[in-house]
Design a protein around this motif. Structure first.
Motif, short mmCIF file in Angstrom:
data_model
loop_
_atom_site.label_atom_id
_atom_site.label_comp_id
_atom_site.label_asym_id
_atom_site.label_seq_id
_atom_site.Cartn_x
_atom_site.Cartn_y
_atom_site.Cartn_z
N LEU A 262 -10.09 36.58 32.69
CA LEU A 262 -10.73 37.63 33.27
C LEU A 262 -9.89 38.85 33.86
CD1 LEU A 262 -13.70 35.30 34.96
CD2 LEU A 262 -13.73 36.52 32.73
N ALA A 263 -8.84 38.48 34.29
CA ALA A 263 -7.96 39.53 35.02
C ALA A 263 -6.60 38.95 34.85
CB ALA A 263 -8.21 39.78 36.41
N CYS B 89 -4.30 37.31 27.92
CA CYS B 89 -5.72 37.54 28.24
C CYS B 89 -6.33 36.92 26.89
CB CYS B 89 -6.05 38.96 28.10
SG CYS B 89 -5.97 39.76 29.98
N SER C 47 -2.73 40.60 36.22
CA SER C 47 -1.86 41.69 36.84
C SER C 47 -0.27 41.49 37.13
CB SER C 47 -2.63 41.86 38.49
OG SER C 47 -2.09 42.65 39.29
N MET D 138 -9.78 42.82 32.72
CA MET D 138 -9.02 43.78 33.79
C MET D 138 -7.45 43.45 33.65
SD MET D 138 -6.90 44.42 36.68
CE MET D 138 -7.48 43.14 37.93
N ILE D 139 -6.90 44.46 33.11
CA ILE D 139 -5.31 44.30 33.23
C ILE D 139 -4.77 45.41 34.05
CG2 ILE D 139 -3.26 44.63 31.80
CD1 ILE D 139 -4.60 43.28 29.56
N ARG D 140 -4.01 45.01 35.02
CA ARG D 140 -3.24 45.97 35.84
C ARG D 140 -1.55 45.82 35.83
NH1 ARG D 140 -3.47 48.67 40.72
NH2 ARG D 140 -1.74 48.19 42.32
N VAL E 60 -11.75 38.51 40.49
CA VAL E 60 -13.03 39.42 40.14
C VAL E 60 -14.18 38.42 39.76
CG1 VAL E 60 -11.50 40.95 38.52
CG2 VAL E 60 -12.12 38.82 37.63
N ALA F 280 -15.03 34.78 38.26
CA ALA F 280 -13.46 33.85 38.19
C ALA F 280 -13.79 32.68 38.90
CB ALA F 280 -12.36 34.70 38.98
N ARG G 172 -7.60 42.30 44.20
CA ARG G 172 -8.05 42.78 42.72
C ARG G 172 -8.22 41.81 41.65
NH1 ARG G 172 -4.11 46.73 44.45
NH2 ARG G 172 -4.90 48.80 44.91
N VAL G 173 -7.44 40.72 41.84
CA VAL G 173 -7.53 39.76 40.72
C VAL G 173 -8.52 38.71 40.89
CG1 VAL G 173 -6.18 37.86 39.75
CG2 VAL G 173 -4.83 39.98 40.52
N THR H 44 -3.49 35.93 38.05
CA THR H 44 -4.32 35.71 36.86
C THR H 44 -5.65 34.99 37.18
OG1 THR H 44 -3.19 33.46 36.43
CG2 THR H 44 -2.42 35.24 35.02
#
Lengths: 146, 85, 146, 85
Positions: free
Chosen positions: C71-72, C65, C74, C1-3, C22, C25, C19-20, C93
């Motif tokens: 895994l994430a 990443c 942002s 997931m990249i935001r 996930v 994690a 949101r991070v 992260t």
């Protein structure tokens, strides 16, 4: 500001981070450890040594505050049973500049892993349970700060 | 002199209790001596304390090496290597 | 997931961190940059290069990443005017293990400082204003990741 | 060939606009050449672009060195070193 909490209560991330965002801070770093959901774990149980735990965390936070000139250091560690995805530990640091906050945050979580008297017990979805073994990689991570 | 001994994690589980009060004889000088002596207390003690390389200790809530003399300790904790965070 | 978000809206820290976090994690690291209140600043204004900014941040997040197996990742950056104590930037992260999350978080904020087209203008309480100069220390911090 | 030139931060402020459309003559090859040429457009351009060491640039939103040829660029941005985060 030093904040040390060891408690069975869930960790309120927003509230904890807000406490670290003290006036004058230019950078706030945080680390949150979560119960991993991906290795068949149904419940993680955290046992600790009451009194000695808090004293160890307090001492680590004081070392970090002096070494990096922190404006705030917070360590919140959950104990007791918890489910995958739940927060086990929160470390937050605030400093005037970002490098101090980032380095101190990494220092605190690395040293916490090797120095603070917590023990993890994993209960798997099939009912089997075992105490987690200490990891050499944690010793290595902590050693780089000495 | 009586000492409170605390056990944690699988040491506690094997011994079947988290704390006990003991009165070690005069020849018990270090924590290693104490562990050696406690090993005979029960079958559970024997199992929990069998391998000293897997044990760590604290005297009055300060972490110490196992060859540290007990001195005037009030509280000694015996436990596995920590696995927190 | 990249935001990636570049926006004049205030940064909602709790929502961004959530949101991070996930599934899978084990560690989540974050850095929050704040407008410092301690050097006579009344308002900080952030200008950016629309389009190029988002592309730069996206590219940095992708590099992180891959390099750390995140895994994430942002990056939320505020633009426009803001007051002392307000959040300028959030980097979050998530990784299976903590070292990856911590290192990637430090990498992203260090590289963002030197690579992303943002410019700061400080308005002091006495009304004087000036554009902030680039700092050699930012170049040094970014260089250690190359 | 017409190029959109974008300015940011104190470069934009000194020039008095954020973007303009220019048609550089054929001898303008690199971004440095372009900056040199733009310097004569107005007093503000002269001030903003006086010291090339304080300037950075992007061609079609990609950051490049100032000796990079303009080529078929549609958009060139000229700005000070970045100070974000």
């Amino acid at each position: 500001m030093i904040r040390i909490v060891v408690s069975p209560a869930p960790i309120d991330l927003a509230a904890e981070l807000a406490r670290v965002e003290v006036p004058g801070a230019g950078g706030v770093a945080s680390f949150t450890g979560l119960v991993r959901a991906d290795d068949g774990i149904a419940t993680l149980e955290l046992e600790h040594y009451p009194g000695a735990t808090e004293a160890t965390l307090e001492a680590l936070a004081q070392v970090a505050c002096v070494r990096w000139g922190l404006l705030a250091a917070s360590i919140v560690h959950r104990v007791g049973p918890m489910a995958p995805g739940e927060r086990v530990v929160f470390v937050g640091t605030a400093a005037v500049h970002r490098a101090a906050a980032l380095d101190a945050c990494a220092f605190l979580i690395d040293r916490l892993k090797t120095d603070a008297p917590f023990w993890k017990r994993e209960v798997k979805v099939d009912g089997r349970a075992h105490w987690v073994d200490a990891r050499a990689s944690d010793e290595d991570a902590a050693a780089r700060w000495r | 002199m009586a000492i409170n001994v605390l056990y944690f994690a699988w040491v506690r589980e094997a011994i079947g209790m988290g704390t006990e009060r003991v009165q070690p004889p005069a020849h018990i000088v270090t924590i290693a001596d104490l562990i050696d002596w406690l090993r005979g207390s029960s079958e559970g003690h024997g199992r929990a304390l069998a391998d000293i390389a897997r044990l760590r200790a604290a005297i009055d809530q300060r972490f110490v090496a196992l060859d540290t003399p007990i001195g005037n300790a009030h509280e000694i904790a015996i436990f596995p290597p920590v696995t927190g965070g």
